[in-house]
Design an enzyme around this catalytic site. Structure first.
Site, PDB file in Angstrom:
ATOM      1  N   ARG A  70     -15.182 -41.083  80.731  1.00  0.00           N
ATOM      2  CA  ARG A  70     -15.738 -40.735  79.418  1.00  0.00           C
ATOM      3  C   ARG A  70     -15.244 -39.362  78.944  1.00  0.00           C
ATOM      4  O   ARG A  70     -15.008 -39.151  77.750  1.00  0.00           O
ATOM      5  CB  ARG A  70     -17.271 -40.745  79.494  1.00  0.00           C
ATOM      6  N   HIS A  74     -13.660 -38.594  75.318  1.00  0.00           N
ATOM      7  CA  HIS A  74     -14.236 -37.603  74.398  1.00  0.00           C
ATOM      8  C   HIS A  74     -13.269 -36.452  74.135  1.00  0.00           C
ATOM      9  O   HIS A  74     -13.393 -35.762  73.125  1.00  0.00           O
ATOM     10  CB  HIS A  74     -15.585 -37.103  74.921  1.00  0.00           C
ATOM     11  N   ASP A  75     -12.317 -36.242  75.023  1.00  0.00           N
ATOM     12  CA  ASP A  75     -11.258 -35.273  74.737  1.00  0.00           C
ATOM     13  C   ASP A  75     -10.319 -35.845  73.672  1.00  0.00           C
ATOM     14  O   ASP A  75     -10.092 -35.230  72.633  1.00  0.00           O
ATOM     15  CB  ASP A  75     -10.480 -34.947  76.027  1.00  0.00           C
ATOM     16  N   VAL A  78     -11.158 -36.298  69.824  1.00  0.00           N
ATOM     17  CA  VAL A  78     -11.455 -35.096  69.037  1.00  0.00           C
ATOM     18  C   VAL A  78     -10.202 -34.214  69.006  1.00  0.00           C
ATOM     19  O   VAL A  78      -9.915 -33.498  69.961  1.00  0.00           O
ATOM     20  CB  VAL A  78     -12.668 -34.345  69.634  1.00  0.00           C
ATOM     21  N   GLY A  80      -7.209 -35.002  69.533  1.00  0.00           N
ATOM     22  CA  GLY A  80      -6.190 -35.360  70.513  1.00  0.00           C
ATOM     23  C   GLY A  80      -6.501 -34.930  71.943  1.00  0.00           C
ATOM     24  O   GLY A  80      -7.464 -34.211  72.201  1.00  0.00           O
ATOM     25  N   ASP A  82      -6.147 -32.768  74.407  1.00  0.00           N
ATOM     26  CA  ASP A  82      -5.713 -31.386  74.560  1.00  0.00           C
ATOM     27  C   ASP A  82      -6.704 -30.552  75.370  1.00  0.00           C
ATOM     28  O   ASP A  82      -6.661 -29.319  75.337  1.00  0.00           O
ATOM     29  CB  ASP A  82      -5.497 -30.745  73.179  1.00  0.00           C
ATOM     30  N   SER A  84      -9.619 -29.890  74.746  1.00  0.00           N
ATOM     31  CA  SER A  84     -10.535 -29.088  73.911  1.00  0.00           C
ATOM     32  C   SER A  84     -11.984 -29.297  74.357  1.00  0.00           C
ATOM     33  O   SER A  84     -12.804 -28.387  74.266  1.00  0.00           O
ATOM     34  CB  SER A  84     -10.378 -29.460  72.436  1.00  0.00           C
ATOM     35  N   ASN A 102     -22.077 -35.264  73.009  1.00  0.00           N
ATOM     36  CA  ASN A 102     -21.780 -34.673  74.322  1.00  0.00           C
ATOM     37  C   ASN A 102     -22.969 -34.001  74.987  1.00  0.00           C
ATOM     38  O   ASN A 102     -23.118 -34.065  76.213  1.00  0.00           O
ATOM     39  CB  ASN A 102     -20.657 -33.633  74.178  1.00  0.00           C
ATOM     40  N   HIS A 201     -17.641 -49.515  79.334  1.00  0.00           N
ATOM     41  CA  HIS A 201     -19.082 -49.551  79.613  1.00  0.00           C
ATOM     42  C   HIS A 201     -19.436 -50.576  80.702  1.00  0.00           C
ATOM     43  O   HIS A 201     -20.599 -50.910  80.861  1.00  0.00           O
ATOM     44  CB  HIS A 201     -19.869 -49.805  78.322  1.00  0.00           C
ATOM     45  N   THR A 202     -18.467 -51.030  81.435  1.00  0.00           N
ATOM     46  CA  THR A 202     -18.736 -51.822  82.642  1.00  0.00           C
ATOM     47  C   THR A 202     -19.126 -50.903  83.801  1.00  0.00           C
ATOM     48  O   THR A 202     -19.511 -51.366  84.874  1.00  0.00           O
ATOM     49  CB  THR A 202     -17.506 -52.687  83.030  1.00  0.00           C
ATOM     50  N   ASP A 246     -23.943 -51.496  82.489  1.00  0.00           N
ATOM     51  CA  ASP A 246     -23.707 -52.869  82.950  1.00  0.00           C
ATOM     52  C   ASP A 246     -24.736 -53.160  84.036  1.00  0.00           C
ATOM     53  O   ASP A 246     -24.596 -52.696  85.171  1.00  0.00           O
ATOM     54  CB  ASP A 246     -22.274 -52.994  83.476  1.00  0.00           C
ATOM     55  N   ASP A 254     -15.204 -54.168  86.320  1.00  0.00           N
ATOM     56  CA  ASP A 254     -14.877 -55.595  86.201  1.00  0.00           C
ATOM     57  C   ASP A 254     -15.144 -56.047  84.765  1.00  0.00           C
ATOM     58  O   ASP A 254     -15.325 -55.210  83.885  1.00  0.00           O
ATOM     59  CB  ASP A 254     -15.716 -56.399  87.215  1.00  0.00           C
TER      60      ASP A 254
HETATM   61  C1  HEM Z   1     -18.220 -47.940  70.050  1.00  0.00           C
HETATM   62  C2  HEM Z   1     -17.746 -47.152  70.946  1.00  0.00           C
HETATM   63  C3  HEM Z   1     -18.582 -46.352  71.893  1.00  0.00           C
HETATM   64  C4  HEM Z   1     -19.854 -45.881  71.755  1.00  0.00           C
HETATM   65  C5  HEM Z   1     -20.790 -46.023  70.566  1.00  0.00           C
HETATM   66  C6  HEM Z   1     -20.185 -45.213  72.983  1.00  0.00           C
HETATM   67  C7  HEM Z   1     -21.389 -44.587  73.243  1.00  0.00           C
HETATM   68  C8  HEM Z   1     -21.809 -44.176  74.492  1.00  0.00           C
HETATM   69  C9  HEM Z   1     -23.109 -43.667  74.780  1.00  0.00           C
HETATM   70  C10 HEM Z   1     -24.221 -43.458  73.755  1.00  0.00           C
HETATM   71  C11 HEM Z   1     -23.167 -43.429  76.120  1.00  0.00           C
HETATM   72  C12 HEM Z   1     -24.365 -42.867  76.895  1.00  0.00           C
HETATM   73  C13 HEM Z   1     -24.509 -41.395  76.597  1.00  0.00           C
HETATM   74  C14 HEM Z   1     -25.913 -40.876  76.812  1.00  0.00           C
HETATM   75  O1  HEM Z   1     -26.501 -41.128  77.869  1.00  0.00           O
HETATM   76  O2  HEM Z   1     -26.396 -40.235  75.899  1.00  0.00           O
HETATM   77  C15 HEM Z   1     -21.888 -43.771  76.668  1.00  0.00           C
HETATM   78  C16 HEM Z   1     -21.543 -43.681  77.997  1.00  0.00           C
HETATM   79  C17 HEM Z   1     -20.293 -43.949  78.478  1.00  0.00           C
HETATM   80  N1  HEM Z   1     -19.163 -44.224  77.720  1.00  0.00           N
HETATM   81 FE1  HEM Z   1     -19.150 -44.779  75.806  1.00  0.00          FE
HETATM   82  N2  HEM Z   1     -19.125 -45.282  73.838  1.00  0.00           N
HETATM   83  C18 HEM Z   1     -18.121 -45.959  73.210  1.00  0.00           C
HETATM   84  C19 HEM Z   1     -16.845 -46.196  73.704  1.00  0.00           C
HETATM   85  C20 HEM Z   1     -16.407 -45.757  74.923  1.00  0.00           C
HETATM   86  C21 HEM Z   1     -15.031 -45.745  75.341  1.00  0.00           C
HETATM   87  C22 HEM Z   1     -13.851 -46.177  74.479  1.00  0.00           C
HETATM   88  C23 HEM Z   1     -15.008 -45.261  76.605  1.00  0.00           C
HETATM   89  C24 HEM Z   1     -13.838 -44.999  77.508  1.00  0.00           C
HETATM   90  C25 HEM Z   1     -12.653 -45.515  77.363  1.00  0.00           C
HETATM   91  C26 HEM Z   1     -16.379 -45.003  76.981  1.00  0.00           C
HETATM   92  C27 HEM Z   1     -16.802 -44.597  78.221  1.00  0.00           C
HETATM   93  C28 HEM Z   1     -18.122 -44.386  78.568  1.00  0.00           C
HETATM   94  C29 HEM Z   1     -18.570 -44.248  79.935  1.00  0.00           C
HETATM   95  C30 HEM Z   1     -17.720 -44.445  81.159  1.00  0.00           C
HETATM   96  C31 HEM Z   1     -19.938 -43.950  79.878  1.00  0.00           C
HETATM   97  C32 HEM Z   1     -20.865 -43.656  81.050  1.00  0.00           C
HETATM   98  C33 HEM Z   1     -20.713 -42.191  81.434  1.00  0.00           C
HETATM   99  C34 HEM Z   1     -21.557 -41.731  82.606  1.00  0.00           C
HETATM  100  O3  HEM Z   1     -22.213 -42.512  83.266  1.00  0.00           O
HETATM  101  O4  HEM Z   1     -21.531 -40.514  82.843  1.00  0.00           O
HETATM  102  N3  HEM Z   1     -17.188 -45.275  75.922  1.00  0.00           N
HETATM  103  N4  HEM Z   1     -21.067 -44.214  75.643  1.00  0.00           N
END
Ligand code: HEM
Ligand code: NAG
Ligand code: NAG
Ligand code: NAG
Ligand code: NAG
Ligand code: NAG
Ligand code: NAG
Ligand code: NAG
Length: 326
Positions: A70, A74-75, A78, A80, A82, A84, A102, A201-202, A246, A254
């Site tokens: 993640r 998030h880098d 925003v 690119g 980099d 940041s 964040n 989000h798996t 998940d 997966d």
């Molecule tokens: C529609 C797109 C997306 C939305 C709305 C979204 C939103 C979120 C939110 C709200 C969380 C939980 C944060 C919290 O607890 O406040 C999260 C966690 C996470 N997101 Fe996304 N996300 C999106 C796309 C992505 C993408 C593209 C990736 C990576 C390629 C990603 C990777 C992750 C990961 C791995 C977590 C878990 C992080 C952890 O357990 O520390 N997400 N996301």
């Protein structure tokens, strides 16, 4: 008679090429500035150092693999890839760490600091924080059983950060399908790539505060699933309590994320939007059926994400400490 002379002519020719190539490289800062072997002579142990550190961090806490993935996302979204996102606030700018998407949830900064200090002691001033993020994200996915991909390296680090871009460019979990697709389209991604990237989000966890509305107020959610989530996320408290994105296999990379969506068990509103009667349903169904199609598409989309607006050549800098500019 002719053979030795031809042989030395060939040697001469290659010597000329080598000299010419070296001179060309010296006078052209962009030469080889973004390539898969970028560190192979500058810092041969960089990649193995990152991999070992990521494996150790994930062995200690499996969720860290998700957190590092993640962090790279998030880098890159925003301004690119980099690094940041890693900058602490200064008197010149407010960084990205306290922006809505964040604050209180982005993590893994300490793991990046550890990797950076190990690499600085091997090869001072050579390996960027932005490349460390890209490689750590890839190695994290691999550590949790997901696909690998080859990365071009040579990203450089920014000297600024943007609190406001972090608030506008990162997707919100309250978005509907159109909002998700347009946010990713603004960064150059197709709908198919958006569905593939969402498969991140798996793995990982989310806080009650980002899924409360969904479990109390939405109807396209499995009711057994919603009820079980309410025990740790009351309608008015427990904002920071976490639940797996998940439910089936939270620390395995997966295709279960898509299977959950087919069963109305997406945790976030935005997750379930990908399978809610709209244009992306068929892509979700494809990934439910074929794990290998998902992992191939995910890997390609990650390479593309890791290419967003890079600083290469002589732009930006190689930070010594990922949290502050040199
Ligand atoms: C529609 C797109 C997306 C939305 C709305 C979204 C939103 C979120 C939110 C709200 C969380 C939980 C944060 C919290 O607890 O406040 C999260 C966690 C996470 N997101 Fe996304 N996300 C999106 C796309 C992505 C993408 C593209 C990736 C990576 C390629 C990603 C990777 C992750 C990961 C791995 C977590 C878990 C992080 C952890 O357990 O520390 N997400 N996301
Ligand atoms: C703020 O910017 C000025 C001018 O670029 C620079 O000299 C100074 O070191 C910066 N301060 C910090 C804390 O980065
Ligand atoms: C950060 O610096 C880069 C190049 O130095 C510039 O293109 C970008 O607009 C700056 N971003 C912010 C938020 O100031
Ligand atoms: C559910 O929706 C109602 C009506 O919009 C709202 O007042 C309430 O705060 C929502 N509950 C939760 C837990 O989000
Ligand atoms: C909801 O999920 C439970 C298992 O968690 C399952 O037994 C039930 O059949 C599902 N309900 C619906 C309506 O699909
Ligand atoms: C409830 O939330 C706490 C705090 O985030 C977490 O450690 C725990 O695993 C959660 N329990 C369940 C059953 O989800
Ligand atoms: C989802 O995949 C499973 C196999 O893992 C299959 O049995 C099921 O029919 C698929 N569902 C749909 C809607 O394609
Ligand atoms: C990433 O950028 C490099 C250099 O500009 C380019 O060679 C490569 O094709 C790009 N890859 C993707 C997937 O965009």
């Amino acid at each position: 008679m002719a053979f030795p002379s031809l042989h030395s002519n060939i040697l001469c020719f290659f010597a000329f090429l080598l000299l010419f190539g070296a001179a060309y490289a010296n006078f052209s800062p962009a030469y080889g500035s973004f390539s898969s072997d970028f560190y192979s002579s500058k810092c041969p142990k960089a990649l193995s150092t990152i991999k070992t550190a990521v494996n150790n961090a994930v062995a200690k806490e499996q969720r860290m693999g998700a957190s590092l993935l993640r962090l790279h996302f998030h880098d890159c979204f925003v301004n690119g890839c980099d690094a940041s996102v890693l900058l602490d606030d200064t008197s010149n700018f407010t960084g990205e760490k306290t922006a809505g998407p964040n604050v209180g949830s982005l993590r893994g900064y300490d793991v990046i600091d550890t990797i950076k200090s190990q690499i600085e002691s091997l090869c001072p001033g050579v390996v960027s924080c932005a490349d460390i993020l890209a490689v750590a994200a890839r190695d994290s996915v691999v550590a949790l059983g997901g696909p690998s991909w080859s990365l071009q390296l040579g990203r450089r680090d920014s000297t600024n950060a943007s609190f406001s871009a972090a608030n506008t460019d990162l997707p919100s979990p309250t978005l509907d399908l159109n909002g998700i697709l347009s946010g990713f389209s603004n960064k150059g991604f197709t709908a198919k790539e958006t569905v593939a990237l969402s498969g991140a989000h798996t793995i990982g966890q989310a806080r009650c505060v980002v899924f409360r509305d969904r479990i109390y107020n939405e109807t396209n959610i499995n009711s057994t699933y919603a009820t079980s989530l309410k025990s740790n996320c009351s309608s008015s408290g427990g904002d920071d309590n976490i639940a797996p994105l998940d439910i089936t296999s939270p620390v395995i990379f997966d295709n279960a994320y898509y299977k959950n969506l087919l069963n109305s068990k997406g945790l976030l509103h935005s997750d379930q939007q990908l399978y809610s009667g709209g244009s992306t349903d068929s892509q979700v169904t494809t990934y439910n059926t074929s794990s290998s199609t998902f992992t191939t598409d995910f890997a390609s989309a990650m390479v593309k994400m890791g290419n967003l607006s890079l600083l290469t050549g002589s732009s930006g800098q190689i930070r010594t400490d990922c949290r502050k500019i040199n």
